[in-house]
Design a protein around this motif. Structure first.
Motif, PDB file in Angstrom:
ATOM      1  N   THR A   1     -39.490 -32.392  23.126  1.00 26.87           N
ATOM      2  CA  THR A   1     -39.133 -31.979  23.685  1.00 26.87           C
ATOM      3  C   THR A   1     -37.694 -32.373  24.221  1.00 26.87           C
ATOM      4  OG1 THR A   1     -40.784 -32.029  26.047  1.00 26.87           O
ATOM      5  CG2 THR A   1     -41.448 -30.738  24.589  1.00 26.87           C
ATOM      6  N   GLN A   2     -37.202 -31.666  25.624  1.00 23.26           N
ATOM      7  CA  GLN A   2     -36.322 -32.664  26.246  1.00 23.26           C
ATOM      8  C   GLN A   2     -36.730 -33.792  26.567  1.00 23.26           C
ATOM      9  OE1 GLN A   2     -34.149 -29.936  29.310  1.00 23.26           O
ATOM     10  NE2 GLN A   2     -33.169 -31.353  29.844  1.00 23.26           N
ATOM     11  N   ARG A   3     -37.703 -34.250  27.134  1.00 20.00           N
ATOM     12  CA  ARG A   3     -38.713 -35.089  28.352  1.00 20.00           C
ATOM     13  C   ARG A   3     -39.667 -35.605  27.346  1.00 20.00           C
ATOM     14  NH1 ARG A   3     -39.614 -33.279  33.444  1.00 20.00           N
ATOM     15  NH2 ARG A   3     -41.236 -30.634  32.731  1.00 20.00           N
ATOM     16  N   LEU A   4     -40.493 -35.257  26.449  1.00 17.64           N
ATOM     17  CA  LEU A   4     -41.730 -35.307  26.072  1.00 17.64           C
ATOM     18  C   LEU A   4     -41.720 -35.433  24.064  1.00 17.64           C
ATOM     19  CD1 LEU A   4     -43.915 -33.133  27.831  1.00 17.64           C
ATOM     20  CD2 LEU A   4     -43.205 -35.126  28.060  1.00 17.64           C
ATOM     21  N   VAL A   5     -43.110 -36.341  23.843  1.00 17.44           N
ATOM     22  CA  VAL A   5     -42.808 -36.001  22.600  1.00 17.44           C
ATOM     23  C   VAL A   5     -44.455 -35.867  21.841  1.00 17.44           C
ATOM     24  CG1 VAL A   5     -43.538 -37.973  20.507  1.00 17.44           C
ATOM     25  CG2 VAL A   5     -41.250 -37.824  21.699  1.00 17.44           C
TER      26      VAL A   5
ATOM     27  N   ARG B   1     -44.677 -39.513  27.483  1.00 13.73           N
ATOM     28  CA  ARG B   1     -43.056 -39.417  27.974  1.00 13.73           C
ATOM     29  C   ARG B   1     -43.148 -41.128  27.647  1.00 13.73           C
ATOM     30  NH1 ARG B   1     -40.541 -38.486  33.711  1.00 13.73           N
ATOM     31  NH2 ARG B   1     -38.028 -38.273  32.853  1.00 13.73           N
ATOM     32  N   GLU B   2     -41.624 -41.205  26.884  1.00 17.72           N
ATOM     33  CA  GLU B   2     -41.632 -43.088  27.232  1.00 17.72           C
ATOM     34  C   GLU B   2     -42.739 -43.756  27.584  1.00 17.72           C
ATOM     35  OE1 GLU B   2     -39.299 -43.580  31.078  1.00 17.72           O
ATOM     36  OE2 GLU B   2     -37.413 -41.737  30.131  1.00 17.72           O
TER      37      GLU B   2
ATOM     38  N   GLY C   1     -43.390 -29.946  35.963  1.00 20.21           N
ATOM     39  CA  GLY C   1     -43.347 -29.260  34.633  1.00 20.21           C
ATOM     40  C   GLY C   1     -43.599 -29.519  33.016  1.00 20.21           C
ATOM     41  N   TYR C   2     -44.790 -31.037  33.317  1.00 16.90           N
ATOM     42  CA  TYR C   2     -44.230 -31.357  31.742  1.00 16.90           C
ATOM     43  C   TYR C   2     -45.673 -31.025  30.852  1.00 16.90           C
ATOM     44  CZ  TYR C   2     -42.803 -35.971  33.571  1.00 16.90           C
ATOM     45  OH  TYR C   2     -42.227 -36.230  34.222  1.00 16.90           O
TER      46      TYR C   2
ATOM     47  N   ALA D   1     -44.327 -26.412  22.990  1.00 20.72           N
ATOM     48  CA  ALA D   1     -43.357 -26.595  22.400  1.00 20.72           C
ATOM     49  C   ALA D   1     -44.253 -26.189  21.360  1.00 20.72           C
ATOM     50  CB  ALA D   1     -43.727 -28.680  22.551  1.00 20.72           C
ATOM     51  N   VAL D   2     -46.153 -26.654  21.802  1.00 19.80           N
ATOM     52  CA  VAL D   2     -47.262 -25.685  20.718  1.00 19.80           C
ATOM     53  C   VAL D   2     -46.615 -24.311  20.403  1.00 19.80           C
ATOM     54  CG1 VAL D   2     -49.934 -26.190  20.695  1.00 19.80           C
ATOM     55  CG2 VAL D   2     -48.235 -28.151  21.571  1.00 19.80           C
ATOM     56  N   VAL D   3     -47.070 -23.770  20.922  1.00 19.69           N
ATOM     57  CA  VAL D   3     -46.734 -22.286  21.271  1.00 19.69           C
ATOM     58  C   VAL D   3     -45.490 -21.914  20.255  1.00 19.69           C
ATOM     59  CG1 VAL D   3     -46.390 -20.109  22.373  1.00 19.69           C
ATOM     60  CG2 VAL D   3     -47.630 -21.457  23.374  1.00 19.69           C
TER      61      VAL D   3
END
Length: 175
Positions: A14-18, A75-76, A107-108, A115-117
């Motif tokens: 996602t924008q901020r997450l793996v 995240r990171e 909002g994480y 993303a999972v949806v």
């Protein structure tokens, strides 16, 4: 025969997450984050106290099982929680998640669950279900942001909160 689970990607970004399967490297972080009464009070399948042995069991047994599609939220390279789908025979896939308390309010979990949806929809799921304790306003808010609608109320069916008032929800897509 391919299943929805087999069509899910191994990694989501996602924008901020793996999001990727939790590994043994994540065991210390999982144990530290889950050994928290503020997490445990909302969870249907989390023992308390929660030790590294519990986290190891989760990574070695639950994550690779046919009934689960688990994604660690990072995240990171910092492990923050888990989001995934539970596959019970004859039922719609069920979205579930938990996020470590230090990461609440940013909002994480909404971002990860979204993303999972999307991945579940792309993999062929016609709908998803979820549930939360009726007193868990934060989780119900997340599910509402994702488009889940309440289908009913009843008792939490499993775990340490069995019998507590729960809200059941469903997300349908126009196909």
């Amino acid at each position: 025969m391919t299943t929805i689970k087999s069509r899910l990607p191994q990694t989501l970004t996602t924008q901020r997450l793996v999001l990727t399967a939790p590994t043994l490297d994540h065991v210390p972080a999982i144990a530290k984050l889950c050994n928290n009464k503020n997490i445990h009070q909302w969870m249907s399948r989390l023992p308390f106290p929660y030790a590294e042995a519990d986290a190891r069991f989760f990574v070695e047994t639950v994550v690779p099982s046919a009934e689960e599609a688990c994604y660690g939220i990072t995240r990171e390279d910092e492990f923050m929680g888990v989001v995934g789908l539970h596959f019970a025979q004859g039922e719609l896939p069920e979205l579930g998640y938990w996020l470590g308390e230090p990461y609440w309010g940013h909002g994480y979990v909404t971002e990860a669950a979204r993303a999972v949806v999307a991945a579940a929809r792309a993999a062929g799921a016609s709908a998803l279900r979820s549930r939360a304790l009726s007193t868990n306003a934060r989780s119900l808010n997340v599910l509402g942001k994702l488009g889940f609608l309440e289908t009913g109320k009843g008792a939490e069916p499993i775990g340490p909160n069995a019998g507590m008032p729960a809200t059941f929800l469903r997300l349908d897509w126009d196909r």
